[in-house]
Design an enzyme around this catalytic site. Sequence first.
Site, PDB file in Angstrom:
ATOM      1  N   PHE A 157       4.601  11.541  12.922  1.00  0.00           N
ATOM      2  CA  PHE A 157       3.445  12.431  12.802  1.00  0.00           C
ATOM      3  C   PHE A 157       2.372  11.831  11.879  1.00  0.00           C
ATOM      4  O   PHE A 157       1.257  11.506  12.320  1.00  0.00           O
ATOM      5  CB  PHE A 157       3.958  13.786  12.305  1.00  0.00           C
ATOM      6  CG  PHE A 157       2.930  14.700  11.715  1.00  0.00           C
ATOM      7  CD1 PHE A 157       1.699  14.902  12.343  1.00  0.00           C
ATOM      8  CD2 PHE A 157       3.193  15.391  10.533  1.00  0.00           C
ATOM      9  CE1 PHE A 157       0.753  15.755  11.799  1.00  0.00           C
ATOM     10  CE2 PHE A 157       2.264  16.258   9.987  1.00  0.00           C
ATOM     11  CZ  PHE A 157       1.033  16.429  10.615  1.00  0.00           C
ATOM     12  N   ASP A 191       9.637   1.354  13.604  1.00  0.00           N
ATOM     13  CA  ASP A 191      10.055   2.750  13.773  1.00  0.00           C
ATOM     14  C   ASP A 191      11.269   2.757  14.696  1.00  0.00           C
ATOM     15  O   ASP A 191      11.302   2.009  15.680  1.00  0.00           O
ATOM     16  CB  ASP A 191       8.902   3.549  14.411  1.00  0.00           C
ATOM     17  CG  ASP A 191       9.044   5.047  14.226  1.00  0.00           C
ATOM     18  OD1 ASP A 191       8.133   5.675  13.679  1.00  0.00           O
ATOM     19  OD2 ASP A 191      10.093   5.597  14.634  1.00  0.00           O
ATOM     20  N   LEU A 242      12.198   5.388  16.352  1.00  0.00           N
ATOM     21  CA  LEU A 242      11.913   6.447  17.331  1.00  0.00           C
ATOM     22  C   LEU A 242      12.928   7.587  17.269  1.00  0.00           C
ATOM     23  O   LEU A 242      13.131   8.288  18.253  1.00  0.00           O
ATOM     24  CB  LEU A 242      11.812   5.871  18.756  1.00  0.00           C
ATOM     25  CG  LEU A 242      10.722   4.804  18.961  1.00  0.00           C
ATOM     26  CD1 LEU A 242      10.716   4.317  20.410  1.00  0.00           C
ATOM     27  CD2 LEU A 242       9.329   5.336  18.584  1.00  0.00           C
ATOM     28  N   ILE A 281      15.036   1.073   9.684  1.00  0.00           N
ATOM     29  CA  ILE A 281      14.505   0.644   8.385  1.00  0.00           C
ATOM     30  C   ILE A 281      15.635   0.239   7.426  1.00  0.00           C
ATOM     31  O   ILE A 281      15.439  -0.542   6.500  1.00  0.00           O
ATOM     32  CB  ILE A 281      13.611   1.761   7.771  1.00  0.00           C
ATOM     33  CG1 ILE A 281      12.927   1.343   6.484  1.00  0.00           C
ATOM     34  CG2 ILE A 281      14.392   3.047   7.518  1.00  0.00           C
ATOM     35  CD1 ILE A 281      11.783   0.436   6.674  1.00  0.00           C
ATOM     36  N   SER A 288       5.955   9.990  -0.692  1.00  0.00           N
ATOM     37  CA  SER A 288       6.897  10.883  -1.355  1.00  0.00           C
ATOM     38  C   SER A 288       6.574  12.324  -0.921  1.00  0.00           C
ATOM     39  O   SER A 288       5.842  12.531   0.054  1.00  0.00           O
ATOM     40  CB  SER A 288       6.806  10.697  -2.875  1.00  0.00           C
ATOM     41  OG  SER A 288       7.801  11.469  -3.519  1.00  0.00           O
ATOM     42  N   TYR A 322      17.490  15.315   0.122  1.00  0.00           N
ATOM     43  CA  TYR A 322      16.190  14.780   0.548  1.00  0.00           C
ATOM     44  C   TYR A 322      15.252  14.624  -0.645  1.00  0.00           C
ATOM     45  O   TYR A 322      14.644  13.575  -0.856  1.00  0.00           O
ATOM     46  CB  TYR A 322      15.579  15.727   1.598  1.00  0.00           C
ATOM     47  CG  TYR A 322      14.185  15.320   2.039  1.00  0.00           C
ATOM     48  CD1 TYR A 322      14.004  14.299   2.960  1.00  0.00           C
ATOM     49  CD2 TYR A 322      13.049  15.967   1.525  1.00  0.00           C
ATOM     50  CE1 TYR A 322      12.732  13.916   3.360  1.00  0.00           C
ATOM     51  CE2 TYR A 322      11.778  15.588   1.921  1.00  0.00           C
ATOM     52  CZ  TYR A 322      11.625  14.564   2.836  1.00  0.00           C
ATOM     53  OH  TYR A 322      10.363  14.179   3.220  1.00  0.00           O
ATOM     54  N   LYS A 349      13.782  11.137  -2.247  1.00  0.00           N
ATOM     55  CA  LYS A 349      12.333  10.904  -2.331  1.00  0.00           C
ATOM     56  C   LYS A 349      11.945  10.592  -3.779  1.00  0.00           C
ATOM     57  O   LYS A 349      11.153   9.693  -4.039  1.00  0.00           O
ATOM     58  CB  LYS A 349      11.558  12.120  -1.819  1.00  0.00           C
ATOM     59  CG  LYS A 349      11.501  12.210  -0.309  1.00  0.00           C
ATOM     60  CD  LYS A 349      10.469  11.248   0.249  1.00  0.00           C
ATOM     61  CE  LYS A 349      10.690  10.944   1.708  1.00  0.00           C
ATOM     62  NZ  LYS A 349       9.756   9.953   2.258  1.00  0.00           N
TER      63      LYS A 349
END
Length: 319
Positions: free
Chosen positions: A12, A32, A34, A55, A120, A145, A149
């Site tokens: 996004f 990416d 996907l 990644i 972040s 999460y 971050k």
Amino acid sequence: MKHILVTGGAGFIGSHLVDSLLKDDFNVVVLDDLSSGKMENLPDDERLHFIQGDIADHGLIDEVFSQFTFTHIFHLAAIASVHESVTNTYRCHQVNCEASLYLLEKARKCTALKRMVYASSAAVYGDDPSLPKSEDSPTRPISPYGIDKYTAEQYMLTYNRLYGVPAVALRYFNVYGPRQNGGSMDGGVASIFLNKFLSSKRPVVTVYGDGQQTRDFVYIKDVIGATRFVMGHETAAGNVYNVATGRETSILNVIQGLEACTEQKAQILFSEKRTGDIERSFADISRLRALGFTPRYSLLESLGEYVASAGEIDHPQAR
Ligand code: UDP
């Protein structure tokens, strides 16, 4: 030839960033897997090189860095699901945190690198009650999460101090806009609601709790504006910035905004408050303003544009 790396570039926020970079004629490499990003978010453009991969795959990252010379890295790849970070914590840690550290190790050796920008999140503040949330507010993440971050963000700043990596961390608040996945639990409330408004003339929306809970909703165009702004700003490196509007908006206000834009009336189903839901959140954005960036979009204005970009809405009289 020099390139800009955008990890998570098919997602996004990433894909909007890629559009903006291509518009300014940069050569872009997107990495990416996907898993949540989509190929259709990316344009067919000869200046864009797409690599599908994980990644967290060190071998792949080594290969990418030996193949290209990067002047800028935008690190947005993540499993952006708080829920998944609870159910699949270790894998999320590898993707959301450990992979960022490996990328920093590569960035450290990248002599051409002028800027690294890390995505972040407001999730780092967790349930700390102080408001508005400034970059100096306490951080009390309440999910894996948020912890990942925060940790990755702090690695960025620490690598800046230790090794001079020109890294900046941006704490994105509640971003919304076209291409956000409004169909899933993790799509963000504005997009979930917008989807309902688009798919029915009598939208039914579920509100968890009483709808008075607040967030700082920031439109994708302002997010890209801020991200591009820190890309070129000399003194931004080594700092963390809130990316938000500084305005507090309730969930019921979002529904009212969508009703005004679409001229449709929603039926609201009130459901139990979600566990771990934060009651109020909005940002102090004075640090970003002091750097020279001010967000431009109000909620109503941006919802109007968002609705228009998402498709035609039937006029109420046509029902
Ligand atoms: N929310 C809601 N209905 C939905 C989705 C979300 O009432 O269909 C609420 C959610 O419980 C939370 C707020 O909207 O209080 C913002 O949720 P979101 O997941 O967008 O952002 P976050 O809570 O992570 O800031």
